[in-house]
Structure formats: structure tokens, C-alpha cells
Design an enzyme around this catalytic site. Structure first.
Site, mmCIF file in Angstrom:
data_model
loop_
_atom_site.group_PDB
_atom_site.id
_atom_site.type_symbol
_atom_site.label_atom_id
_atom_site.label_comp_id
_atom_site.label_asym_id
_atom_site.label_seq_id
_atom_site.Cartn_x
_atom_site.Cartn_y
_atom_site.Cartn_z
ATOM 1 N N SER A 127 1.210 -1.338 0.088
ATOM 2 C CA SER A 127 -0.357 0.099 0.225
ATOM 3 C C SER A 127 0.704 1.398 -0.074
ATOM 4 O O SER A 127 1.662 1.418 0.724
ATOM 5 C CB SER A 127 -0.787 0.204 2.074
ATOM 6 O OG SER A 127 -1.735 0.956 1.117
ATOM 7 N N HIS A 147 -5.506 -3.199 -11.296
ATOM 8 C CA HIS A 147 -6.850 -1.880 -11.353
ATOM 9 C C HIS A 147 -6.603 -0.693 -11.552
ATOM 10 O O HIS A 147 -5.147 -0.483 -10.469
ATOM 11 C CB HIS A 147 -7.068 -2.201 -9.848
ATOM 12 C CG HIS A 147 -7.951 -0.769 -8.714
ATOM 13 N ND1 HIS A 147 -9.381 -0.364 -9.748
ATOM 14 C CD2 HIS A 147 -7.937 -0.604 -8.019
ATOM 15 C CE1 HIS A 147 -9.494 0.554 -9.499
ATOM 16 N NE2 HIS A 147 -8.502 1.306 -8.643
ATOM 17 N N HIS A 191 -7.105 3.482 -12.247
ATOM 18 C CA HIS A 191 -8.158 4.580 -12.662
ATOM 19 C C HIS A 191 -7.948 5.769 -13.854
ATOM 20 O O HIS A 191 -7.694 6.837 -13.936
ATOM 21 C CB HIS A 191 -7.805 6.020 -11.597
ATOM 22 C CG HIS A 191 -7.780 5.391 -10.072
ATOM 23 N ND1 HIS A 191 -7.617 5.905 -8.586
ATOM 24 C CD2 HIS A 191 -8.365 4.302 -9.931
ATOM 25 C CE1 HIS A 191 -8.451 4.949 -8.076
ATOM 26 N NE2 HIS A 191 -9.034 3.927 -8.416
ATOM 27 N N ASP A 238 -12.803 -7.663 -31.226
ATOM 28 C CA ASP A 238 -11.982 -9.390 -30.909
ATOM 29 C C ASP A 238 -11.144 -9.444 -29.411
ATOM 30 O O ASP A 238 -11.523 -10.239 -28.719
ATOM 31 C CB ASP A 238 -10.348 -8.493 -31.179
ATOM 32 C CG ASP A 238 -9.670 -8.388 -32.510
ATOM 33 O OD1 ASP A 238 -10.973 -9.304 -33.327
ATOM 34 O OD2 ASP A 238 -9.412 -7.547 -33.200
ATOM 35 N N HIS A 244 -15.462 5.129 -10.008
ATOM 36 C CA HIS A 244 -14.372 5.004 -9.590
ATOM 37 C C HIS A 244 -13.409 4.152 -10.735
ATOM 38 O O HIS A 244 -12.353 5.080 -10.902
ATOM 39 C CB HIS A 244 -14.999 3.458 -8.539
ATOM 40 C CG HIS A 244 -12.957 3.042 -7.713
ATOM 41 N ND1 HIS A 244 -13.188 2.211 -6.976
ATOM 42 C CD2 HIS A 244 -12.356 3.183 -8.350
ATOM 43 C CE1 HIS A 244 -12.249 1.515 -6.554
ATOM 44 N NE2 HIS A 244 -11.600 2.615 -7.321
ATOM 45 N N TYR A 282 -5.609 -16.133 -33.977
ATOM 46 C CA TYR A 282 -5.290 -15.241 -34.041
ATOM 47 C C TYR A 282 -3.498 -15.278 -33.291
ATOM 48 O O TYR A 282 -3.715 -16.055 -31.997
ATOM 49 C CB TYR A 282 -5.545 -13.818 -33.278
ATOM 50 C CG TYR A 282 -4.671 -12.531 -33.349
ATOM 51 C CD1 TYR A 282 -4.093 -11.657 -34.311
ATOM 52 C CD2 TYR A 282 -4.602 -12.047 -31.371
ATOM 53 C CE1 TYR A 282 -3.847 -10.789 -34.267
ATOM 54 C CE2 TYR A 282 -2.955 -10.919 -32.148
ATOM 55 C CZ TYR A 282 -2.888 -10.788 -33.351
ATOM 56 O OH TYR A 282 -1.866 -9.334 -33.244
HETATM 57 ZN ZN LIG Z 1 -8.954 2.680 -6.951
#
Ligand SMILES: [Zn+2]
Length: 216
Positions: free
Chosen positions: A45, A95, A97, A120, A160, A214
Site C-alpha cells: 500500500s 486495477h 483509474h 476482438d 471509480h 490470432y
Molecule cells: Zn481505485
């Protein structure tokens, strides 16, 4: 030290997030699940991307409990683990943003499929899931709900950002990069006019060829 190769892989792949302009400062994270032990390697973190090393990655179990690491795991750890517990085929979660995709998330709009590249990779739209606060596993629950019944390996969460999954962390990162690329294309297309539709049968053909024929 546990899982030295997976630590190395997760650390190296994290560099792709700033390199592809998907993150600002310390936002964004990725994890990978070890197929043998089901242990998860994830970003610590609040550590800056340039300070990440294989040694400071955090190892947790599928319930998000610390197994090995000197740092606290990413604040999205419970959600990554929820996704792994509920999607057994997933071995990597990313994840971000990222800017254009998150603009779609801000207005709660799925990214519609108007390019052959989206057909695709995603086999249709990139869905937008519901709201959840950061910290617990609720984000993971919204992601699993959004991806259910969709061929897309990525989704948005309203207000988010982007969650992408894959059979490896590298595939998940590719989906996150393609999500942002297609979000930017759609953003600009909307400035120019009305996007031309692609027939569902053609989207199905694109998806089938790309997933099965592919590449090398
Ligand atoms: Zn986030």
C-alpha cells in the site's frame, strides 16, 4: 522467501502501469495468484511505483490474510481476493483509474463496442458495475457481478475506475491497456458524431477469430 518468480513478475508488470499512462502517483495496483498454492502476490500500500521491488511485494492468502511481507498490502487486497475466490479461472487482477475509461465510469456508462479491436478483445461492451466504498471486499463483489454473463475481461465501476482480470497478470494488464485505448477512441468518436454500429454476428466472429486463431 515465498514465490520469488511470481514476486519478480508482479513487480516487473507494475512498471507497465505508469509506462502506459494508466496511473497517477501511487494509484492502481495488480496482483497474481500462484496456481500451485493459491497464494496471491500484490502491491504494498502507498509505495511509489519506482520504489517497488520483488522483495517489498506482499504475499497474502485467498482470504487476504498476510502470509509474508514487511509492508501492509494494497487497500484493494480484499477485493482482489474476492475476485479470485469467485472466479477460479482468474490468475491476475489489475486495477487503475486510467483517465478516459474513468470518465466513462464517472457517468456510469459502459464502453460500447464500436471497433473491431473491441470485438476482438472484449467480445462486446465493457460493462459498468455498481458503486462500492474502498477498503473491504464490496468492490470485488461489484466486479464479479459486472463480469457475470459478459465475455469482457474488464469492467468499470461507477465513480471509480477499471478492473481487469485474466488467466495471468500479463493478460489482465493487456485488458486494462486495451480498455483505456478503446475508451479514448470512443471519447473522441463521440466528439465527431454518431458511432456506427457493428452487428452482433460480426462481433461474435471477430471475438471467435481473435481468441482462437490470432497470434503464434
Ligand atoms: Zn481505485
Amino acid at each position: 522467501m515465498l514465490l520469488p518468480e511470481l514476486r519478480e513478475e508482479v513487480c516487473t508488470l507494475h512498471a507497465q502501469l505508469p509506462l502506459n499512462n494508466l496511473v497517477a502517483w501511487t494509484s492502481g495496483n495488480l496482483s497474481a495468484r500462484d496456481p500451485e498454492t493459491d497464494l496471491v502476490v500484490i502491491k504494498p500500500s502507498g509505495i511509489r511505483f519506482e520504489h517497488l521491488t520483488p522483495d517489498n511485494m506482499v504475499v497474502v492468502d485467498l482470504d487476504g490474510q498476510l502470509v509474508e511481507g514487511d509492508y501492509k498490502a494494497s487497500s484493494d487486497t480484499a477485493s482482489h481476493c474476492y475476485i479470485y475466490r469467485n472466479m477460479p479461472e482468474v490468475y491476475g487482477v489489475v486495477h487503475t483509474h486510467s483517465r478516459y475509461a474513468t470518465a466513462f465510469a464517472v457517468i456510469g456508462r459502459s464502453i460500447p463496442c464500436h471497433t473491431t479491436a473491441m470485438g476482438d478483445e472484449f467480445g462486446g461492451e465493457i460493462p459498468c458495475g455498481g458503486f462500492a466504498l474502498v477498503g473491504g471486499q464490496e468492490i470485488g463483489q461489484r466486479v464479479v457481478e459486472a463480469l457475470q454473463g459478459s465475455r469482457s475481461p474488464a469492467c468499470l465501476l461507477i465513480n471509480h475506475g477499471v478492473f481487469a482480470v485474466g488467466p495471468s497478470a500479463e493478460k489482465a494488464i493487456k485488458a486494462a491497456i486495451m480498455t483505456e485505448d478503446n475508451a479514448a477512441i470512443m471519447y473522441f468518436a463521440y466528439q465527431l458524431g454518431e458511432p456506427a454500429p457493428i452487428a452482433q454476428a460480426d462481433i461474435d466472429s471477430l471475438y471467435d477469430r481473435y481468441q482462437n486463431v490470432y497470434g503464434q
